[in-house]
Design an enzyme around this catalytic site. Structure first.
Site, mmCIF file in Angstrom:
data_model
loop_
_atom_site.group_PDB
_atom_site.id
_atom_site.type_symbol
_atom_site.label_atom_id
_atom_site.label_comp_id
_atom_site.label_asym_id
_atom_site.label_seq_id
_atom_site.Cartn_x
_atom_site.Cartn_y
_atom_site.Cartn_z
ATOM 1 N N ARG A 1 0.849 -1.193 0.000
ATOM 2 C CA ARG A 1 0.000 0.000 0.000
ATOM 3 C C ARG A 1 0.883 1.241 0.000
ATOM 4 O O ARG A 1 1.551 1.543 0.991
ATOM 5 C CB ARG A 1 -0.926 0.017 1.216
ATOM 6 C CG ARG A 1 -1.699 1.332 1.342
ATOM 7 C CD ARG A 1 -2.929 1.264 2.226
ATOM 8 N NE ARG A 1 -2.633 1.085 3.632
ATOM 9 C CZ ARG A 1 -3.541 1.220 4.605
ATOM 10 N NH1 ARG A 1 -4.801 1.530 4.296
ATOM 11 N NH2 ARG A 1 -3.214 1.023 5.867
ATOM 12 N N ASP B 1 -4.036 2.692 14.428
ATOM 13 C CA ASP B 1 -3.182 3.296 13.420
ATOM 14 C C ASP B 1 -3.718 4.687 13.140
ATOM 15 O O ASP B 1 -4.556 5.206 13.883
ATOM 16 C CB ASP B 1 -3.072 2.426 12.163
ATOM 17 C CG ASP B 1 -4.387 2.310 11.390
ATOM 18 O OD1 ASP B 1 -5.382 2.975 11.762
ATOM 19 O OD2 ASP B 1 -4.421 1.558 10.409
#
Length: 520
Positions: free
Chosen positions: A156, A438
């Site tokens: 990603r 996160d």
């Protein structure tokens, strides 16, 4: 034209050849990228002024018959996927975890220090060569890739909104998205092709089909420049913004020669819903813990995702359950196992083809759920549910019995400050209070607080949530944090930044933008 931060050993990644390749993408696409980011601002103005999202008026793509290219056999089964930052130990453990897919993440779970970014690319080159190992001399432990590991590697890159300040082109920071993509594809595509593997990506934070079309054009140019067969590059879109949920078909269509489906990025999706509607009268979100996958707008978006993806022959991948085990506490571990299992059962029964987990100990739980549900099949793409999802259903933010509690406010404060501290110290994923946090979950924390402060909200006990009240709680929680954390390094900076993000009248689109100024 390029200037590179040379404070770390980057020659194996950034050299004349890779920069010559990268330059073509800057020249071809960066102007479009900036124009699309400006369109995001106009969308926010539209919503803040009373507008509502709706499906595109042009129905030709939605009404016509078409499918995406079928998935390669090595990624036909994606029952369990694990994700984490691009550090060396994480990559090895994830590829050895038994998951079907590991998503190596330059975005929400990686703090983009220059050292982290460069080392991440070095680590991925070694992983693709299957030459990756790691030795922790302090603990006397060594790690290496299992010979029989079959976990597929996805990457990603960072989102369109982020820059890479350590690389400038004509005195301007380059696009972090294009940098991550170009360095990875340039160094790894042929290695993977020699092993009969495509090069697979996860694409974050797309807002519209125009943005996904830009990615598709990037993929096409890379295949042309590197002499790769068409569809060598494949991408799974993280469906994690509310605007994108109205353009699922159009996004898929733009990527149909490069698509590997979509993933329900639940945490960023919640953040996006709050961010976009932060100033809309009558829309006030309750405590984060009360915004579950079964509340109306979340249920509708995931149902539409399964329906839309399967109709077009693509994978629909479930989202991340943030619960994680604690090997020192059997009770916490057992509770995490139960919650994750129930979450994955719900997704399998909805029609998802697989899902995400946040910890290697959860891989087997997820795998077992989908294996039992699917039997001998790799996926359930052939299952196309007959949902009737409307504009209003995707924007039904009425959460029954929802409330704002002082406990919820304090939790947001603790999570936000501790996560930002972790990020500033170079760690982009943090285990906090038995949850894996996160950037996305920290964004929920601060965007909720901003909305409550600036919209005359009250707690369920009648306390007005104003700037003075929030500052008081931040001060109290910061004092408590200092008594509990092993280090107070960057803690004051984290507290100041977090408070500014909440009390400032102007809403910062992403907390990582001002935070990025504080790291090297």
């Amino acid at each position: 034209m390029f200037e590179i931060n040379d404070s770390t050993n980057s020659e194996s990644v950034i050299n004349d050849d890779s920069l010559e390749f990268f330059e073509k993408f800057i020249i071809s696409f960066d102007k479009r990228r900036k124009e699309l980011l400006e369109k995001r601002n106009k969308t926010q103005e539209f919503i803040s002024n009373g507008g509502r999202f709706s499906f595109p008026e042009d129905t030709s793509i939605r009404d016509s018959e078409w499918t995406v290219v079928p998935p390669p056999q090595d990624v036909a089964n994606r029952n369990v996927e694990i994700t984490g930052p691009v550090d060396r130990k994480m990559i090895i453990n994830a590829l050895n975890s038994g998951a079907d897919v590991f998503m190596a993440d330059f975005e929400d779970s990686t703090s983009p220090t220059w050292e982290n970014i460069v080392n991440g690319h070095v680590n991925l080159i070694d992983a693709n060569k299957r030459e990756i190992s790691f030795e922790n001399k302090e603990k006397g432990k060594s790690y290496s890739l299992n010979e029989d590991s079959t976990t597929s590697l996805f990457v990603r890159p960072r989102g369109w909104h982020l820059d890479e300040k350590n690389v400038t082109y004509n005195n301007e920071p380059v696009s972090a998205s294009l940098f991550d993509f170009c360095m990875y594809i340039f160094h790894n595509a042929q290695i993977r092709l020699d092993n009969n593997l495509g090069t697979y990506f996860y694409i974050p934070k797309l807002e519209t089909a125009e943005e996904s079309q830009l990615w598709d054009d990037v993929f096409t140019l890379a295949e042309e420049e590197l002499n790769l067969p068409i569809s060598t590059i494949r991408a799974t879109v993280l469906l994690e913004t509310i605007s994108a949920s109205f353009e699922m078909d159009e996004i898929l269509y733009s990527l149909k020669n490069h698509s590997l489906g979509m993933n329900a990025g639940r945490w960023d999706y919640i953040f996006s819903a709050i961010k976009r509607h932060r100033e809309v009268e009558g829309v006030l979100f309750p405590d984060r813990s009360q915004i579950t996958m079964t509340v109306p707008f979340m249920k509708s978006y995931t149902e539409l995702l399964v329906q839309s993806l399967h109709k077009r022959g693509a994978h629909a991948i479930g989202g991340m359950s943030a619960f994680i085990p604690d090997r020192k506490s059997p009770d916490i571990t057992e509770e995490a196992f139960t919650k994750v299992k129930n979450d994955k059962i719900r997704e399998a029964e909805m029609g998802f083809d697989g899902s995400w987990v946040a910890h290697p100990d959860l891989v087997k739980i997820c795998k077992d759920v989908f294996s039992e549900h699917l039997g001998e099949a790799d996926n359930q793409i052939s299952y196309v549910p007959d949902y009737k999802i409307t504009d209003d259903m995707l924007q039904d933010f009425n959460i029954k019995d929802g409330s704002i509690t002082e406990e919820g406010i304090r939790t947001n404060v603790k999570v936000g400050i501790l996560y930002i501290q972790s990020w500033l110290l170079g760690q982009g994923a943090a285990a906090l209070f038995n949850l894996m946090e996160d950037a996305a979950t920290a964004e929920i924390s601060r965007s909720q607080l901003w909305q409550w402060v600036h919209n005359n909200a009250f707690t369920d006990s009648g306390i007005e949530i104003n700037i003075e009240f929030i500052k008081k709680l931040i001060g109290e929680e910061l004092k408590e944090i200092k008594n509990l954390t092993p280090t107070d390094k960057m803690l004051d900076e984290a507290g100041t930044l977090f408070e500014d993000l909440i009390v400032n009248k102007e809403f910062e689109d992403f907390l990582t933008l001002p935070a990025y100024k504080l790291i090297n």
